[in-house]
Design a protein around this motif. Structure first.
Motif: not given
Length: 940
Positions: A271, A347-348, A350, A447, A451, A454
């Motif tokens: 992270e 963005s976002d 996976d 990530v 999050k 992801l």
């Protein structure tokens, strides 16, 4: 670690491989780099290369020691010495080579460290060659006694600041650390990072450091290269005089080749405090430097990822829309190598989607392979890159040392070229099957905070050590402490600095000028050192012509101009450029749109034809437009968490005011980019792309006629029209100073921007004020800011100040990244330096300033880039071709009293914006003590 194709590895004879693409083979190009090599009795290997093109000489000292020679628990030593060796030696005294550089007009003594070598290099006017050889010898034989506990303590802090700035405070900064820990076993010398760990650096003792130096920094483990305009016989006498009595060290045993080892595919996640987008990086074990397979692996990486034909681009960018781009490269070093693939997703997204798309792209490659035409296209680009690498004597000298150490022969160029030329399409597929297909790899998912979903499925948490912010954690340093030691004997008095040689004659390039029929002014310099042409077509306007409520249009227009033409699809245009070994890049700035071109001289006319299509026949491809908008939004999101980008964007708003278009981010905002249509781009293009506001600068191995005659087609088709560029009023300096703070929680450093709206480049005081600033923050290690904040206190890795006006008023800025727990202390020290600058400026300061600014003119026009910059100044500001001589007179006539007057006028600490981007919870409240009232938090 270095990429596998070193500077000289790009084949000059690649021309012959273009036959399939160009119908007929071009003549085989030759480019010989002559050198002379000899070895002293103590084992020092010396290489000379003569280049008479400019009155300069590059001296590089390369030790065959990098992080691979370190011990676990004592990492970072090689890099630490890269720093220490600039500071002091017995005969140069305090300030060492950095201090001497300012006096002799050097390029700024520099160095670098990788896993396998450490180098120290500088370009100087050729009258200073003996001084440089004296100084370099002092590093090797008369240095280590000057390293004391205080010196070591201070430099530890500087190196730790570098680590924070480059890794800990940067998005994705820990990626290499995580990968290398799992790609290489614990007992492998590439298991740790070159910069080392904060803990190891802190634990390093003086005996540890001295032992490391005495083992590795010995003549029989060092290569000295002298390249440039000098007398070989005299230089050899100097080398023998200054280096011969340094004692030979213990024999150095070569390390065995040792590839990485990945027993099973390993997936890890982290992270990242500074990331706004998820990033997937995959690494495979490959081969070391100069291994036969390194050559096709490099081409494989380029083919898979670079350009619109690349399988990874086709699948991840165009089809699946996972990411705006993909990077893949083969990285080799002395003992081992690795292939690395990186995807920074939208963005976002996976990252499992990204991994699936990568596998699909690999399958596409397995099915289709690489064609002979694509292979020749890649080789053509390598040829141009090769010539670009030879534009300075410093680059040539460093590469001769590289070949000497790692290939055992400075003339390895011929074998390297043949290895490149010998690569076939079958080789490329073979190395893919051998090293990539179905092989174990290490994958990291970095990530954003919160999050982890992801990350790749099955990933384990990576072990990343993050530094806690503790006020007062670092000890204080006494910069005035003098080292006491027993001096190292010598057969002659080394404390006396050698004299200058004959003063070099500064060669101001001959500039030719032509006004084209459609209004474009062309300025050029003929330069025959390498068979290249570089030029820029500059079209005034850029951000200044945008609607303040819809910013981002000029940037998208610039980017779209290379995405195909009416006659060519985006892919066809890219391929046509690549087949010529050329590059054509278009980008927008605050004041203009620039088209920058680099091409082989023999392909100038053909490249110009493509430029004409790009400029006059844009395709406006809707698919490419949508991809570019996604890419811009992705970049904006990345900037939102990057402390340096945050600092610059907010500083621009303070300097120019929110009503001035110059305060806007050239990329726009997410909202503005989403709102931009293709019609907006067409409207901007129609009103702004005109020869009436264009000028062109050209440097290369073609004369005026050969440059201007092929421009006839462009002249005939590009019609002039009036373009009205709005004038914006730049706010004046604030009446009183105010501190502004932008909170980036847990930032490991505070990014600072202190300054105010100051001067235009055309103001009569602009250059005199720049001369005044040299000792403040414009002179690198000669400057007070560097000496006090870096060398004196260890607060920062680097700090500078300067004026940056154009035709409009630009700011005076002091910029740095400082240790978080020294944020207030750094600002207080800067304030004190500003308040005292005029008062304590001395005749010695002026002497240093004059010496550097006058002597450095000997190397002012060495490279193609420096010549282009000269032409830009002449064209943009209306300066004379010999403006350097006019500036020289300003410097010669400058007095201490004038410096004091200028500093009083332009360095008022009480009338500036003081912007800090850092950790608010630990630093915001402390800044009240700076004396400028309560800080204003910009992102409450």
């Amino acid at each position: 670690m270095r990429t596998s194709y070193l500077l000289f590895a790009f084949a000059l004879a690649l021309t012959s491989t273009l036959a399939s693409a160009q119908k007929a083979a071009a003549p085989k190009a030759t480019f010989k780099v002559d050198y002379e090599k000899f070895t002293l009795p103590n084992g020092l290997q010396v290489i000379f290369h003569i280049d008479r093109s400019d009155p300069v000489v590059a001296v590089s000292l390369t030790a065959h020691v990098g992080s691979a020679r370190e011990k676990p628990g004592r990492t970072g030593f090689a890099h630490l010495f890269e720093h220490l060796l600039f500071l002091e030696s017995e005969n140069l005294g305090k300030g060492g080579l950095d201090k001497m550089t300012a006096r002799i007009g050097g390029s700024g003594a520099n160095g670098s460290t990788n896993t396998d070598r450490t180098n120290y290099l500088q370009t100087v006017p050729n009258d200073a060659l003996e001084k440089m050889l004296w100084a370099e010898a002092d590093k090797l034989g008369w240095f280590i006694n000057t390293v004391t506990e205080p010196v070591l303590a201070k430099e530890k802090q500087v190196v730790k600041n570098e680590k924070r700035q480059s890794y800990d405070n940067n998005p994705y900064g820990h990626t290499s650390y995580v990968i290398d820990k799992h790609l290489y076993p614990e007992d492998h010398p590439y298991n740790w990072q070159v910069i080392g760990s904060l803990e190891d650096l802190q634990n390093a003792t003086l005996p540890d450091v001295k032992e490391f130096f005495r083992r590795w920094y010995v003549p029989n483990n060092v290569t000295l290269v002298v390249a440039g305009d000098f007398d070989k016989l005299q230089a050899r006498k100097w080398v023998e005089k200054y280096f011969s009595e340094i004692k030979k060290g213990q024999a150095v045993t070569p390390l065995a080749k040792k590839p990485g080892l990945v027993k099973e595919t390993t997936k890890l996640y982290h992270e990242d405090n500074f990331a706004r987008l998820p990033e997937l990086t995959m690494a495979w074990v490959t081969v070391e430097d100069y291994h036969p397979d390194a050559y096709p692996l490099e081409i494989l990486a380029q083919y898979l990822s670079d350009g619109k034909k690349a399988p990874l681009y086709k699948v991840l960018v165009e089809d699946k829309k996972v990411s705006p781009n993909v990077n893949m490269y083969n990285q080799t070093a002395e003992l081992a190598g690795q292939m690395q693939l990186s995807v920074r997703a939208f963005s976002d997204k996976d990252l499992d989607e990204a991994a699936a798309a990568i596998n699909e792209a690999f399958a596409k490659f397995e099915k289709e392979g690489i064609s002979d035409k694509d292979l020749s296209r890649i080789k053509a680009g390598l040829e141009t890159r090769f010539y670009n690498s030879l534009s300075s004597v410093l680059g040539k000298g460093a590469q001769l040392a590289q070949y000497n150490i790692f290939a055992g022969n400075p003339g390895f160029i011929e074998k390297d070229i043949n290895n490149t030329l010998a690569v076939t399409t079958a080789d490329v597929m073979r190395v893919y099957n051998k090293y990539i297909k179905n092989k174990n790899y290490v994958a990291t998912s970095f990530v954003p905070k919160g999050k982890t979903a992801l990350a790749l499925e099955g990933s384990k948490k990576a072990e990343v050590s993050e530094e806690a912010i503790v006020q007062g954690a670092e000890g204080t340093i006494d910069p005035s402490a003098q080292a006491t030691y027993e001096r190292t004997p010598s057969s002659f008095d080394r404390s006396k600095e050698p004299p200058y040689g004959p003063a070099p004659r500064v060669k101001i390039p001959v500039v030719w000028s032509e006004k084209l029929a459609n209004g474009v002014r062309v300025l050029g310099i003929e330069n025959n050192e390498v068979p290249l042409v570089q030029f820029e077509l500059v079209i005034d306007g850029g951000l200044l012509l945008e609607d303040p409520n819809k910013v981002g249009v000029s940037n998208l227009v610039a980017r779209m101009m290379t995405q195909g033409t009416i006659k060519k699809t985006p892919e066809q245009l890219e391929e046509a450029i690549d087949q010529l070994g050329a590059s054509i890049n278009v980008f927008a700035g605050a004041e203009d749109i620039r088209i920058r071109v680099n091409t082989l001289a023999r392909n100038y006319q053909a490249t110009l034809g493509l430029l004409q299509e790009i400029l006059l026949e844009p395709r406006w491809d809707i698919k490419e437009f949508q991809l570019l908008k996604q890419s811009m939004i992705s970049q904006i999101r990345q900037q939102e968490a990057n402390p340096n980008a945050i600092a610059q964007n907010n500083y621009n708003q303070l300097i120019f005011g929110k009503e001035n278009i110059r305060s806007k981010n050239i990329l726009g905002t997410i909202e503005s980019v989403n709102a931009i249509t293709l019609d907006d781009l067409k409207a901007f293009y129609d009103k702004s792309i005109s020869p009436s506001v264009a000028h062109m600068q050209v440097v290369g191995s073609l004369g005026k006629t050969a440059i201007t005659t092929p421009l006839s087609g462009l002249i005939a088709k590009w019609k002039s029209k009036p373009v009205n560029i709005p004038a914006y009023t730049t706010p004046k300096a604030p009446e009183k100073s105010q501190v502004y703070f932008y909170d980036v929680p847990d930032a490991k450093q505070s990014v600072i921007r202190f300054g105010y709206p100051a001067l235009a480049a055309t103001d009569k005081d602009y250059y005199p004020a720049s001369v005044m600033n040299y000792i403040l923050g414009g002179g690198g290690f000669a400057s007070q800011l560097t000496q006090q904040l870096r060398e004196g206190k260890g607060y920062t890795y680097g700090i500078s100040s300067g004026f940056s006006g154009t035709n409009g008023v630009g700011p005076f800025t002091i910029g740095s990244s400082v240790r978080t727990n020294a944020t207030l202390e750094s600002a207080q020290l800067i304030k004190e330096i500003l308040q005292n600058y005029g008062k304590n400026y001395s005749e010695k300061d002026l002497e240093t300033t004059k010496s550097f600014l006058i002597k450095s003119n000997a190397r002012a026009f060495e490279t193609l880039g420096s010549k282009l910059a000269m032409l830009e100044n002449i064209s943009k500001f209306g300066w004379k071709p010999d403006y350097v001589k006019e500036r020289e007179e300003i410097v010669k006539n400058m007095t201490v009293e004038q410096i004091k007057q200028l500093s009083q006028k332009y360095l008022d600490a009480d009338k500036m914006f003081w912007l800090i981007v850092g950790d608010a919870k630990t630093q915001l409240s402390r800044l009240t003590a700076l004396g400028f009232g309560e800080p204003i938090l910009l992102n409450k």
